[in-house]
Design an enzyme around this catalytic site. Structure first.
Site, PDB file in Angstrom:
ATOM      1  N   LYS A  55       0.845  -1.204   0.000  1.00  0.00           N
ATOM      2  CA  LYS A  55       0.000   0.000   0.000  1.00  0.00           C
ATOM      3  C   LYS A  55       0.877   1.249   0.000  1.00  0.00           C
ATOM      4  O   LYS A  55       1.887   1.308   0.718  1.00  0.00           O
ATOM      5  CB  LYS A  55      -0.909  -0.022   1.236  1.00  0.00           C
ATOM      6  N   SER A  68      -9.751   1.892   2.737  1.00  0.00           N
ATOM      7  CA  SER A  68      -8.864   2.605   1.838  1.00  0.00           C
ATOM      8  C   SER A  68      -7.827   1.713   1.149  1.00  0.00           C
ATOM      9  O   SER A  68      -7.252   2.129   0.147  1.00  0.00           O
ATOM     10  CB  SER A  68      -8.141   3.703   2.614  1.00  0.00           C
ATOM     11  N   SER A  72      -9.929  -0.307   7.003  1.00  0.00           N
ATOM     12  CA  SER A  72      -9.325  -0.218   5.665  1.00  0.00           C
ATOM     13  C   SER A  72      -8.620  -1.458   5.145  1.00  0.00           C
ATOM     14  O   SER A  72      -8.304  -1.517   3.967  1.00  0.00           O
ATOM     15  CB  SER A  72      -8.348   0.951   5.624  1.00  0.00           C
TER      16      SER A  72
HETATM   17  N1  GLN Z   1     -13.183   4.311   6.032  1.00  0.00           N
HETATM   18  C1  GLN Z   1     -12.647   4.793   7.259  1.00  0.00           C
HETATM   19  C2  GLN Z   1     -12.242   6.239   7.089  1.00  0.00           C
HETATM   20  O1  GLN Z   1     -12.521   6.791   6.108  1.00  0.00           O
HETATM   21  C3  GLN Z   1     -11.485   3.960   7.692  1.00  0.00           C
HETATM   22  C4  GLN Z   1     -10.289   4.205   6.877  1.00  0.00           C
HETATM   23  C5  GLN Z   1      -9.101   3.415   7.338  1.00  0.00           C
HETATM   24  O2  GLN Z   1      -9.226   2.401   8.004  1.00  0.00           O
HETATM   25  N2  GLN Z   1      -7.928   3.905   6.972  1.00  0.00           N
HETATM   26  O3  GLN Z   1     -11.655   6.835   7.923  1.00  0.00           O
END
Ligand code: GLN
Length: 485
Positions: free
Chosen positions: A80, A155, A179
């Site tokens: 990532k 994400s 994410s």
């Molecule tokens: N979808 C969540 C957010 O927008 C979690 C994102 C994540 O785990 N990095 O913050």
């Protein structure tokens, strides 16, 4: 080519390499070609590191020839783009860091490199890991290989897609509120968010430091255990990493759940959950019972507050962490006539809409006069949520929930509705708030779209989670289904 035309798992690749049925150079070439073939459709990669990958593959082949091959030696992985890679662009899918080349490796990269793994590239994400669909990438959205018109989740959407579309054997992602697990669920792969402190955050670009954890996305639970063995452990450069010994996680891969007590938290079977998801979960629970587990409904009454708590704490920490991108110290820099113009245009042009929204939310929640009402209150509720988990784990070994209330949604469907997007993580956020581990594994399909099952455990119960996940996986066929791209 040598039985890898459909892709291989880490343990299968290791076997082929060790038995010299294939070389790492050949294996890496296969994945690089696959990337070229499917990238125009799925768009998972921000950077493909072809030359570097071939160089590492050649080195891996030398180690294998010397009889020094470990389980990850010569295995192609995707990383990532929020994890610092020495000499390789690390963008966080943001214009702010579009040209950032880290002078050092993250701890997890040091460990993967030492293990001989071959990075084939960096993968797309929501900008600074803020989002649930990978549509917030400043570069392009990533497409779900099960249906190219749908999102892969986020994400870590690029990580999940790289694995699901056969562009890498496995991947690393990061998880602040879901994410790793939510995209794993959306793409029918395994995604693990370890206990907070299990894996060093050194070299992980910070979003919300008290919630962020790095973890693996893999094709099966065995690979997940293998990667956890490599990336876990204490690191003095991350003061929140915990000096707990790292067990051999592959030892927990036993397909037996006799007498295991699993809780079904009723608050996770939320209003708005799609009926198909609920049917898949019913069937999954039945399967777990057949395997010998004892399932009982439990209650975690503070769960409905987790979303609100997360969206105060995460943006507050983000606003502090992202203050460093001011056009002087890091990243994109606009050169105007005044210091104020520089600052305004740097942050104005460098960040996308969602990142700006989070910075504003966080700055507001931390400002004098509002701090007590919002931030402090959220921290208090966070403690209650954690205590509630501790209590339920006195009686139960793990909790079983859906990973997400829905199957993957259409690209564009929720992009302009942040609240609907935030709801995508209702089942995963409480896990980060409490700092406990959670894993998502393939649990079925609704109209050919994947559904993930989440297993949550107490702090440092990674082995229990892997055991439940493995037993379920071995008794089902879901993980064997591959997306056709
Ligand atoms: N979808 C969540 C957010 O927008 C979690 C994102 C994540 O785990 N990095 O913050």
């Amino acid at each position: 080519m040598n039985g890898i035309s459909d892709g291989v798992t880490v343990h299968e690749a290791h076997k082929l390499l060790k038995e010299k049925k294939i070389s790492s150079v050949e294996l890496t070439q296969h994945y690089l070609e696959r990337i070229k073939k499917v990238e125009p459709k799925v768009k998972a990669f921000t950077t493909v590191t072809e030359e570097l990958a071939m160089e590492r593959a050649r080195k891996a082949d030398e180690s294998i020839a010397d009889g020094k091959a470990g389980l990850l030696t010569g295995v192609p992985l995707a990383i990532k783009d929020v994890i610092c890679t020495k000499g390789v662009r690390t963008t966080c899918s943001s214009k702010m860091l579009e040209n950032f080349i880290p002078p050092y490796d993250a701890m997890v990269m040091e460990k993967l490199n030492a293990a001989g793994a071959v990075m084939v590239g960096k993968v797309n994400m929501d900008e600074f890991a803020m989002g649930s669909s990978t549509e917030n990438s400043a570069f392009f959205p990533t497409h779900n290989p099960w249906d190219l018109e749908r999102v892969p989740g986020g994400s870590s959407g690029g990580s999940a897609v790289a694995v699901a579309a056969g562009e890498a054997v496995a991947a690393l992602g990061s998880d602040t509120g879901g994410s790793i697990r939510q995209p794993a669920g959306f793409c029918s792969v395994v995604g693990f968010k370890p206990t907070y402190g299990r894996v060093s955050r050194y070299g992980l670009v910070a979003f919300a430091s008290s919630l962020d954890q790095i973890g693996p996305l893999t094709q099966d639970v065995t690979d997940c255990a293998l990667l956890m063995n490599v990336i876990s452990g204490h690191d003095k450069r991350d003061s929140t990493s915990v000096p707990e010994p790292v067990p051999d996680y592959t030892k927990s891969l036993k397909p037996d759940l006799k007498g295991m007590r699993l809780g079904i938290p009723k608050e996770y079977y939320v209003e708005g959950m799609q009926s198909g998801v609920s049917d898949v979960m019913k069937a999954a629970r039945k399967k777990l019972e057949e395997l010998g587990a004892i399932l009982e409904e439990v209650s975690l009454p503070h769960t409905p507050y987790a979303l609100a708590v997360y969206y105060i704490i995460a943006p507050s920490e983000a606003s502090a962490n992202l203050a460093r991108y001011d056009g002087v110290k890091y990243g994109y820099s606009y050169k105007g006539n005044t210091m104020w113009e520089n600052m305004e245009k740097t942050r104005g042009n460098g960040f996308g809409a969602e990142v700006k929204r989070r910075i504003m939310l966080g700055t507001y929640a931390l400002s004098a006069g509002y701090y007590d009402a919002w931030y402090l209150k959220a921290q208090k509720v966070r403690t209650l949520i954690r205590q509630e988990f501790d209590k339920v784990f006195e009686k139960y070994d793990a909790l079983i929930t859906p990973t997400s209330p829905t199957v993957p949604f259409k690209i564009g469907e929720k992009k302009d509705d942040p609240l609907a997007m935030y709801l995508s993580d209702v089942c995963t956020l409480p896990v980060n708030i409490a700092g406990v581990p959670g894993i998502s594994i393939p649990a079925g399909f609704v109209d050919d779209l994947p559904v993930g099952m989440q297993i949550i455990g107490k702090h440092f119960s990674e082995e229990t989670l892997l055991k439940v996940a493995y037993a379920y996986e071995q008794a089902t066929e879901w993980h064997k289904k591959r997306a056709e791209v």
